[in-house]
Design a protein around this motif. Structure first.
Motif, PDB file in Angstrom:
ATOM      1  N   HIS A  12     -13.982  -2.090 -11.865  1.00 48.36           N
ATOM      2  CA  HIS A  12     -14.296  -3.473 -11.883  1.00 48.36           C
ATOM      3  C   HIS A  12     -14.225  -4.200 -13.164  1.00 48.36           C
ATOM      4  O   HIS A  12     -13.740  -5.369 -13.260  1.00 48.36           O
ATOM      5  N   GLU A  13     -14.643  -3.370 -14.277  1.00 45.35           N
ATOM      6  CA  GLU A  13     -14.803  -4.210 -15.474  1.00 45.35           C
ATOM      7  C   GLU A  13     -13.471  -4.331 -16.047  1.00 45.35           C
ATOM      8  O   GLU A  13     -13.108  -5.161 -16.991  1.00 45.35           O
ATOM      9  N   ASP A  14     -12.160  -4.018 -15.522  1.00 42.07           N
ATOM     10  CA  ASP A  14     -10.795  -3.989 -15.978  1.00 42.07           C
ATOM     11  C   ASP A  14     -10.145  -5.423 -15.169  1.00 42.07           C
ATOM     12  O   ASP A  14      -9.279  -5.770 -15.599  1.00 42.07           O
ATOM     13  N   LEU A  15     -10.804  -5.779 -14.317  1.00 37.39           N
ATOM     14  CA  LEU A  15     -10.081  -6.752 -13.389  1.00 37.39           C
ATOM     15  C   LEU A  15      -9.810  -8.078 -14.183  1.00 37.39           C
ATOM     16  O   LEU A  15      -8.778  -8.766 -13.801  1.00 37.39           O
ATOM     17  N   VAL A  16     -10.537  -8.503 -15.146  1.00 36.25           N
ATOM     18  CA  VAL A  16     -10.187  -9.784 -15.770  1.00 36.25           C
ATOM     19  C   VAL A  16      -8.949  -9.536 -16.668  1.00 36.25           C
ATOM     20  O   VAL A  16      -7.732 -10.289 -16.601  1.00 36.25           O
ATOM     21  N   GLU A  41     -11.261 -15.087  -7.854  1.00 35.18           N
ATOM     22  CA  GLU A  41     -11.743 -14.848  -6.331  1.00 35.18           C
ATOM     23  C   GLU A  41     -10.751 -14.006  -5.603  1.00 35.18           C
ATOM     24  O   GLU A  41     -11.026 -13.046  -4.812  1.00 35.18           O
ATOM     25  N   ARG A  42      -9.446 -14.547  -5.823  1.00 36.16           N
ATOM     26  CA  ARG A  42      -8.514 -13.898  -4.881  1.00 36.16           C
ATOM     27  C   ARG A  42      -8.152 -12.410  -5.636  1.00 36.16           C
ATOM     28  O   ARG A  42      -7.977 -11.624  -5.064  1.00 36.16           O
ATOM     29  N   ALA A  43      -8.045 -12.337  -6.979  1.00 38.39           N
ATOM     30  CA  ALA A  43      -8.226 -11.039  -7.557  1.00 38.39           C
ATOM     31  C   ALA A  43      -9.237 -10.115  -7.240  1.00 38.39           C
ATOM     32  O   ALA A  43      -8.841  -8.777  -6.942  1.00 38.39           O
ATOM     33  N   GLU A  44     -10.605 -10.571  -6.889  1.00 36.39           N
ATOM     34  CA  GLU A  44     -11.644  -9.698  -6.409  1.00 36.39           C
ATOM     35  C   GLU A  44     -11.164  -9.239  -5.089  1.00 36.39           C
ATOM     36  O   GLU A  44     -11.324  -7.768  -4.866  1.00 36.39           O
ATOM     37  N   ARG A  45     -10.653  -9.990  -4.060  1.00 37.94           N
ATOM     38  CA  ARG A  45     -10.400  -9.503  -2.703  1.00 37.94           C
ATOM     39  C   ARG A  45      -9.144  -8.360  -2.909  1.00 37.94           C
ATOM     40  O   ARG A  45      -9.240  -7.256  -2.377  1.00 37.94           O
ATOM     41  N   HIS A  50      -8.168  -2.100  -3.142  1.00 39.08           N
ATOM     42  CA  HIS A  50      -7.751  -0.880  -3.708  1.00 39.08           C
ATOM     43  C   HIS A  50      -9.037   0.048  -4.253  1.00 39.08           C
ATOM     44  O   HIS A  50      -8.571   1.114  -4.735  1.00 39.08           O
ATOM     45  N   LEU A  51      -9.922  -0.309  -3.717  1.00 41.71           N
ATOM     46  CA  LEU A  51     -11.092   0.762  -3.571  1.00 41.71           C
ATOM     47  C   LEU A  51     -10.993   1.955  -2.717  1.00 41.71           C
ATOM     48  O   LEU A  51     -11.525   2.900  -2.767  1.00 41.71           O
ATOM     49  N   ASP A  52     -10.041   1.501  -1.564  1.00 45.38           N
ATOM     50  CA  ASP A  52      -9.749   2.622  -0.643  1.00 45.38           C
ATOM     51  C   ASP A  52      -8.903   3.641  -1.384  1.00 45.38           C
ATOM     52  O   ASP A  52      -7.800   3.540  -2.120  1.00 45.38           O
ATOM     53  N   PRO A  53      -9.320   4.917  -1.400  1.00 44.92           N
ATOM     54  CA  PRO A  53      -8.592   5.915  -2.048  1.00 44.92           C
ATOM     55  C   PRO A  53      -7.318   6.152  -1.922  1.00 44.92           C
ATOM     56  O   PRO A  53      -6.680   6.675  -2.737  1.00 44.92           O
ATOM     57  N   TYR A  54      -6.638   5.461  -0.725  1.00 44.80           N
ATOM     58  CA  TYR A  54      -5.522   5.846  -0.181  1.00 44.80           C
ATOM     59  C   TYR A  54      -4.415   4.803  -1.106  1.00 44.80           C
ATOM     60  O   TYR A  54      -3.365   4.999  -1.119  1.00 44.80           O
ATOM     61  N   TYR A  55      -4.929   3.838  -1.330  1.00 44.64           N
ATOM     62  CA  TYR A  55      -4.249   2.665  -2.319  1.00 44.64           C
ATOM     63  C   TYR A  55      -4.782   2.663  -3.686  1.00 44.64           C
ATOM     64  O   TYR A  55      -5.584   1.634  -4.004  1.00 44.64           O
TER      65      TYR A  55
END
Length: 167
Positions: A12-16, A41-45, A50-55
């Motif tokens: 999550h720290e990489d998101l920005v 906000e859209r990037a968070e969603r 991508h927290l799903d291990p399949y993605y």
């Protein structure tokens, strides 16, 4: 991997930084058909999907931080497409040509095989020669072309479907 960069799963720290790289592409390239920058906000969603291990979502980083990212996403939402994935790769412009895209695509293909994917697809704008060549280098082949399906920067753009069978 060479000593110039490291490849790892995104946090999550990489998101920005991921979003900054993507938004640069939105504003300056036809690599994405988004026309407006992606809000945090859209990037968070998007990140949560991508927290799903399949993605999975991977980043490349060097001493300056995140310099690129790559992800696997559903190719289509219908259940029969489950073993088909779509890859995306974005590299910060100042780091293009440093083999980061190679490392990401190689990792995405290996990860997809481990996860049980049958095939990977890339939908690449026909004018994006770097990305088309990257896909070809990693065993993808052209399986189709969508003609004039996007309009960006006053251009009607074709999309090439690149595919690699993993199984």
């Amino acid at each position: 991997m060479g000593p110039e960069f490291n490849l790892r799963k995104a946090t999550h720290e990489d998101l920005v930084q991921i979003n900054e790289i993507y938004n640069w592409a939105v504003l300056n390239t036809v690599a994405t058909f988004d026309l407006e920058e992606r809000s945090l906000e859209r990037a968070e969603r998007w990140f949560e999907s991508h927290l799903d291990p399949y993605y999975p979502l991977f980043v490349v980083e060097n001493q300056r931080g995140v310099t690129g990212w790559g992800s696997l996403s559903p190719f289509h939402t219908r259940p029969a497409y489950k073993e088909s994935g779509e890859f995306s790769i974005y590299i910060a412009p100042e780091w293009s040509g440093k083999s980061m895209g190679d490392a990401l695509l190689e990792t995405l293909c290996k990860e997809a095989r481990k996860l049980g994917y049958h095939t990977l697809l890339g939908l690449i704008t026909a004018t994006n020669e770097k990305s088309l060549n990257l896909a070809l280098k990693h065993g993808f082949f052209e399986t189709g072309k969508y003609r004039e399906v996007g309009k960006k920067f006053e251009q009607c753009l074709d999309v090439i479907v690149m595919q690699r069978i993993l199984a």
